[in-house]
Design a protein around this motif. Structure first.
Motif, PDB file in Angstrom:
ATOM      1  N   GLU B 133       0.820  -1.210   0.000  1.00  0.00           N
ATOM      2  CA  GLU B 133       0.000   0.000   0.000  1.00  0.00           C
ATOM      3  C   GLU B 133       0.849   1.253   0.000  1.00  0.00           C
ATOM      4  N   VAL B 134       0.142   2.300  -0.281  1.00  0.00           N
ATOM      5  CA  VAL B 134       0.836   3.580  -0.355  1.00  0.00           C
ATOM      6  C   VAL B 134       1.321   3.977   1.037  1.00  0.00           C
ATOM      7  N   ASN B 247       2.257  10.291  -8.981  1.00  0.00           N
ATOM      8  CA  ASN B 247       1.320   9.887  -7.936  1.00  0.00           C
ATOM      9  C   ASN B 247       1.975   8.922  -6.972  1.00  0.00           C
ATOM     10  N   GLU B 249       0.951   6.275  -5.940  1.00  0.00           N
ATOM     11  CA  GLU B 249       0.779   4.901  -6.424  1.00  0.00           C
ATOM     12  C   GLU B 249       1.874   4.483  -7.379  1.00  0.00           C
ATOM     13  N   LEU B 252       4.404   2.269  -5.901  1.00  0.00           N
ATOM     14  CA  LEU B 252       4.101   0.913  -5.472  1.00  0.00           C
ATOM     15  C   LEU B 252       5.008  -0.058  -6.188  1.00  0.00           C
TER      16      LEU B 252
END
Lengths: 299, 552
Positions: B133-134, B247, B249, B252
């Motif tokens: 997860e972030v 971002n 994300e 990830l």
């Protein structure tokens, strides 16, 4: 002169020296130089004229510093390397050096790589084997079959390493402990030189023994060895004397920084000459006698 | 050979000796004669002359604490090896915390020094790391990146406002590749097609107008220009320049460094694929490297493995002929690879391949390093001390000569001349090759001088024996040399064998010592056997032969 008459005495003397050296090496440990252990490096700078290295050495003579190298850096600075020092000692140094500005002080690692340390052992073993092999070949088939050709090689490298080099090391362990003299790279180089010298010396003596073995069938081993030693001692003395002449000159009137190196050479070469005459020959004789005794026992 | 021949040859030797002495130490000659022979100085080692000290900073941030020291020492060994390739340089390389101190003898120009140290390529193999997860860190990182991106957008906007050509700027800067090719033109679109922020902005400006602020959307930062007003279908037309946002994300998936690195590379080659003829790079790993590579490929089946050289892709992947930050070489791993070799394909420029292979072969380093400072340093042993020692040595040598002449009379004198010639020849060789002379080198040289003296002494001792047996000069010489040769040969050969072993196995100062010893022994045997013999034989049958005193 009968070189073999007092061989027990020589053996005793050498054994004492060897044992003493082993003891001091193990007990006092060898005082290794910065190149092997690492230490502290500091850089100082002068705003105006910088003093000469000798002047700096003199200024610092009051402080107990283990092994000092002073290297001019750039136009105005000096790089000083010593064994690890505490902050207090560093402050003391800065105080003793008038007009010096601190640039930095840090720890520095050894400059001798791991590789060299491990390779040194390998090369010494290989070298000894090579010598034994070479001599075994050239001395092959020499007359009185009692002396196998490889005895010579083993005695030559064995004496060279376990006597000459070891005793010098032991000596340095002692003066390292009491006088803080360090085994630096030049000292190790001196040891290498001594080894080479000793081997050369011993081989020349053996060569004469070999020659006499071929020539004089009538004499027994001891007589041959004695004859050979008598014939070569003149040359051995002259050769070592000439080398020592140069070494002593440099030791007494040469510069400071080479003194330890020269000292190691002087001791080593003297030992080398002594060992080729008073140890190598007698050892050969003793070895043969022991073999004979064993053979007789079996018979 | 008649005796005249020997005399001639002796003379030639002396002449050669004189010329070489000239070469070795021209000063006294220059002052005597009015020639100005430029002196080629000896290459002296650090301990004797000093040189350059370079400080390199090692980039250890990605190395774990427990590995740091090992890496630094590995680096130290490698750099030392690089410089000391022929055993004639004897550099001093020391670890100082996270820095490396390199001292090179006599080299004064830091660029020259850097050339000697050579290239410092830094090879990395990275695998994909998936995070669940972030994290805070990711959010922070993307914010940081976005600050930069926003700045960029502002920059472009100001260019636009200053009258820059929108289409050109879009082509250059826009991260929206498709529209950038059309000068930023997005074509006709209706309400509801674009995201809210974009729509709000574009529908509220007039035709030809450029929105004066940067519009931020989930895609990034836009500079918007409305090109056509609403038509009958309710569509408008606009262009934009997009600066992409980062971002959280995005993080990830990141590239994580593996344990496989430059220190595991045994060698690299370039070759051509058998089937397609395409050029390729072949990497061969060390034993340890092969094992690591096997583990890495095993856990990354059907995943990419990226190879970076100096932080950038190892080859050019976007076809522009250059390797830039846009390139990424990350082939899919099909299966576990054992056997320790990897083939890299896809690079079409032979020149690039050659360059890469050559850099890899010069030895990828275990950590990247950067030169941060350099300065000249003086000799470790101290100039004054050395000059004093040199003078003392010369004095000692004079004593030796006197001693030898006293003992061996005329042959002693000849031996001294022969020795002198030997020293001159050896020194000339040291100058010509050139060999960096350090203390250990000089020690090796001194040992060989000692052995040269020894050889001469052996010969003379034999000659005396022969004379005592009643031989004349000619036979004494002949037999003397013959009979002493085995000893000289054996003594010198055993020492030579030791020197050779030391040379090939040893490093740094051991090599230096061995090298001068090898050269010294080779030349000294020659000088003792040939030169001395020639000198001696030139006296055969001459008036001097009869003078007993000269020969003892």
């Amino acid at each position: 002169m009968d070189f073999l008459k007092y061989k027990k005495l020589y053996y005793l003397l050498s054994s004492l020296l060897i044992i003493g050296s082993l003891f001091s090496i193990i007990y006092f440990k060898i005082n290794l130089g910065i190149e092997f252990t690492g230490g502290s490096i500091m850089e100082i700078e002068y705003d105006l004229d910088r003093p000469s290295p000798q002047e700096i050495r003199d200024s610092l003579s009051g402080i107990y510093l283990e092994e000092l190298t002073i290297q001019p850096a750039g136009e105005k600075g000096y790089i000083i390397k010593t064994k690890e020092i505490s902050r207090e000692t560093y402050e003391e140094i800065l105080l003793s050096l008038d007009g010096a500005r601190e640039n930095y002080i840090e720890s520095i690692g050894p400059s001798i790589g791991k590789e060299l340390k491990t390779k040194s052992i390998t090369s010494i073993i290989l070298a000894s084997m090579a010598i034994v092999l070479y001599i075994a070949i050239t001395f092959n088939g020499i007359g009185i079959g009692k002396i196998k050709s490889w005895y010579y090689g083993i005695i030559a490298s064995g004496v060279g390493f376990f006597h000459d080099v070891l005793i010098v090391l032991g000596f340095f362990a002692v003066i390292g402990h009491f006088f803080n003299v360090q085994v630096t790279v030049p000292v190790v180089v001196a040891l290498l030189t001594v080894l080479g010298y000793s081997i050369n010396d011993t081989v020349v003596v053996f060569d004469r023994i070999r020659e006499n073995m071929i020539k004089s069938h009538a004499l027994d081993i001891d007589q041959i060895i004695n004859k050979s030693l008598k014939e070569t001692i003149g040359r051995s003395v002259v050769t070592s004397f000439t080398t020592l002449l140069v070494l002593f000159s440099v030791f007494f009137i040469g510069g400071e920084t080479l003194k330890t190196f020269i000292l190691a050479m002087i001791i080593g070469i003297s030992l080398g000459t002594y060992s080729s005459i008073f140890l190598a020959g007698p050892l050969l004789s003793s070895w043969v006698k022991i073999k004979e005794k064993n053979n007789n026992k079996n018979v | 050979m008649s005796k005249i021949g020997y005399k001639k040859i002796s003379f030639i030797f002396l002449l050669i000796g004189l010329c070489l002495a000239f070469f070795v130490y021209p000063d006294p000659f220059n002052s005597l004669v009015d020639l100005n022979i430029t002196e080629k100085p000896f290459k002296l080692g650090l301990d004797l002359q000093g040189g350059t000290q370079l400080t390199y900073q090692a980039e250890l941030s990605e190395v774990e604490e427990k590995d740091k020291e090992e890496r630094m020492y590995g680096l130290r060994d490698l750099i030392e090896q690089r410089i000391d390739v022929f055993g004639i340089a004897e550099p001093l390389v020391q670890v100082k915390g996270d820095r490396l101190l390199v001292e090179l003898a006599g080299v004064v120009d830091p660029l020259e020094a850097m050339k000697m140290i050579g290239e410092t390529p830094f090879l990395e193999f990275k695998e994909v790391e998936e995070k669940e997860e972030v994290t805070e860190e990711m959010i922070e990182m993307s914010s940081a990146y976005n600050v930069i991106e926003l700045d960029r957008a502002e920059e472009v906007l100001s260019q636009v406002n200053q009258g820059g050509n929108f289409s050109e700027l879009a082509l250059t800067y826009s991260d929206d590749y498709a529209s950038a090719q059309q000068g930023g033109d997005l074509g006709w679109f209706k309400k509801g097609t674009m995201v809210e922020e974009f729509e709000d902005a574009v529908f509220n400006i007039s035709k030809g107008e450029i929105k004066e602020e940067i519009v931020e959307t989930v895609f990034g930062y836009h500079i918007i220009q409305k090109t056509e007003d609403e038509n009958e279908q309710g569509e408008i037309r606009a262009s934009h320049i997009l600066i992409k946002k980062t971002n959280p994300e995005d993080f990830l998936y990141s590239w994580k460094r593996t344990e496989l690195g430059g220190q595991h590379l045994k060698t690299a080659r370039y070759g051509f694929d058998n089937n397609t003829g395409d050029p390729m790079i072949e990497l061969e790993f060390t034993d340890e490297g092969s094992k690591i590579f096997e583990t890495i490929t095993e856990r990354n089946i059907n995943k990419p493995l990226a190879i970076f050289l100096d932080g950038k892709s190892i080859i050019d992947t976007d076809g522009d002929g250059k390797i830039t930050s846009e390139d990424l070489y990350a082939p899919m791993i099909q299966e576990k690879i054992s056997g320790g070799s990897a083939i890299i394909t896809g690079e079409n420029s032979i020149e690039n391949i050659r360059r890469i292979v050559s850099r890899l072969r010069s030895g990828a380093l275990p950590v990247p390093i950067e030169l941060i400072s350099y300065q000249n340093v003086g000799p470790i042993l101290g100039m004054e001390s050395l000059t004093k020692s040199l003078k003392a040595g010369l004095f000692g040598f004079v004593l030796v000569v006197i001693f030898i002449i006293l003992i061996y009379r005329l042959p002693g004198l000849l031996a001294s001349v022969s020795l002198f010639l030997y020293i001159i020849i050896a020194l000339s060789l040291f100058k010509i090759i050139p060999i960096t002379l350090t203390l250990s080198g000089i020690a090796g040289f001194i040992l060989s001088i000692g052995m040269a003296i020894d050889a001469n002494v052996l010969i003379f001792a034999r000659m005396r024996e022969e004379k005592a047996l009643g031989n004349n000069l000619k036979n004494s010489i002949k037999n003397g040399f013959e009979r002493s040769w085995p000893s000289i040969r054996d003594g010198n050969l055993t020492t030579l064998i030791v020197a050779l072993i030391l040379f090939f196995i040893g490093t740094s100062f051991v090599k230096g010592f061995a090298l001068t010893l090898i050269i010294g022994i080779s030349v000294s045997v020659f000088s003792a056997i040939i030169i001395t013999k020639v000198f001696l034989r030139s006296f055969e049958g001459t008036f001097f032969e009869k003078i007993k005193f000269l020969w003892k």
